[in-house]
Design an enzyme around this catalytic site. Sequence first.
Site: not given
Ligand code: NAD
Ligand code: UDP
Length: 318
Positions: A144-146, A173, A188, A190, A208, A210
């Site tokens: 994801y990150d890379e 987040n 979601s 919690f 930690q 966020r």
């Molecule tokens: P989500 O998983 O609910 O939505 C992602 C959507 O992309 C889904 O509808 C999934 O079906 C679709 N998808 C995945 N792979 C696909 C592919 N190969 N082709 C077409 N569709 C595809 O996640 P989200 O939280 O709504 O995130 C949306 C975007 O925002 C993502 O790019 C995510 O990396 C970015 N983002 C979200 C957060 C967050 O906290 N929600 C934080 C940082 C970045």
């Molecule tokens: N986390 C937790 N309990 C859970 C799910 C996540 O304590 O049931 C922690 C997780 O280890 C992280 C933080 O909550 O430190 C945020 O996690 P999340 O997966 O929501 O997002 P991200 O780590 O990608 O910021």
Amino acid sequence: MQRIMITGGAGFVGSHLCDRLLIDGHDVLCVDNFYTGSKANVSHLLNNPRFELMRHDVTFPLYVEVDQIYNMACPASPVHYQRDPVQTTKTSVHGAINMLGLAKRLKARIFQASTSEVYGDPEIHPQPEKYWGRVNPIGPRSCYDEGKRCAETLFFDYYRQHNLDIKVARIFNTYGPRMHPNDGRVVSNFIVQALRGEDITIYGSGQQTRSFCYVDDMVDGFVRMMATERDFTGPVNLGNPGEFTMLELAEKVLRLVGSKSKLVFMPLPVDDPKQRQPDIALAKAKLDWTPKVNLEDGLKETVGYFQKLLTENCKVHT
Ligand code: NAD
Ligand code: UDP
Ligand code: UDP
């Protein structure tokens, strides 16, 4: 009025963006392969003549005619993006290449949903855009990150090489209604655990941190970013600077739900970042944007959503 394509438009954040752009009067083409998203997230839009839903995987080429593109496709929760890590990297990298190729052919403005994960486990706090990050290239989060870091590279190379009109936002987040109840993200998890009276799973010590942004604020940031002058490419941080430990979040959720669930402590996932808070000075200056919804109010809305969802699911199963 513009024709706007949203990849990942049936996901949590993407579906709220569909709502917002339709309200603003645009035509919306929602492209999704439903890997983590669902038709249910956009079912209320299916009768709208300005809305179109297309099943498509962005790792394959796509030939459509639109004016603007929001590239949101990518699973976002650690549980989902680690289920098929190779597909996660392909979605970010091949997906970016295809959508940039499409934008190049159409001369369309293109927005990339990047992430605070490009900063990894940061040693600078809060994180400004100029910080290059501290990411493990070979760990379980790396797909994801890379993948997202490479997508940013591609966006900036298409900008420099082909003069593409790009907008890159680093999303911190985000939470709100339509998060997937089983996607494993902390908010979601919690809320669902508290509503069901199950134990609240704290990973590690719960110290930690966020910073959580309500989805409506985030979508407003996207729209403002998309409307900036051409020479502003970003990357720009979008997020709510209010920073909380996971123990504080658990305590808030328990209080709002009125739940007696107990806290249980579980192992911290590998490479879990210790702290995260956006520096949003750039977004304030360039987009005139600050988040408006505080955590308490946003959680109330989200709890209401999950309450309704769980009640409906109970009815289906009984
Ligand atoms: P989500 O998983 O609910 O939505 C992602 C959507 O992309 C889904 O509808 C999934 O079906 C679709 N998808 C995945 N792979 C696909 C592919 N190969 N082709 C077409 N569709 C595809 O996640 P989200 O939280 O709504 O995130 C949306 C975007 O925002 C993502 O790019 C995510 O990396 C970015 N983002 C979200 C957060 C967050 O906290 N929600 C934080 C940082 C970045
Ligand atoms: N986390 C937790 N309990 C859970 C799910 C996540 O304590 O049931 C922690 C997780 O280890 C992280 C933080 O909550 O430190 C945020 O996690 P999340 O997966 O929501 O997002 P991200 O780590 O990608 O910021
Ligand atoms: N592409 C697409 N739709 C288009 C134009 C291009 O999906 O309308 C894809 C195509 O698969 C191509 C990729 O985008 O491989 C990159 O396109 P670009 O024009 O940058 O490079 P090239 O075609 O030379 O590989």
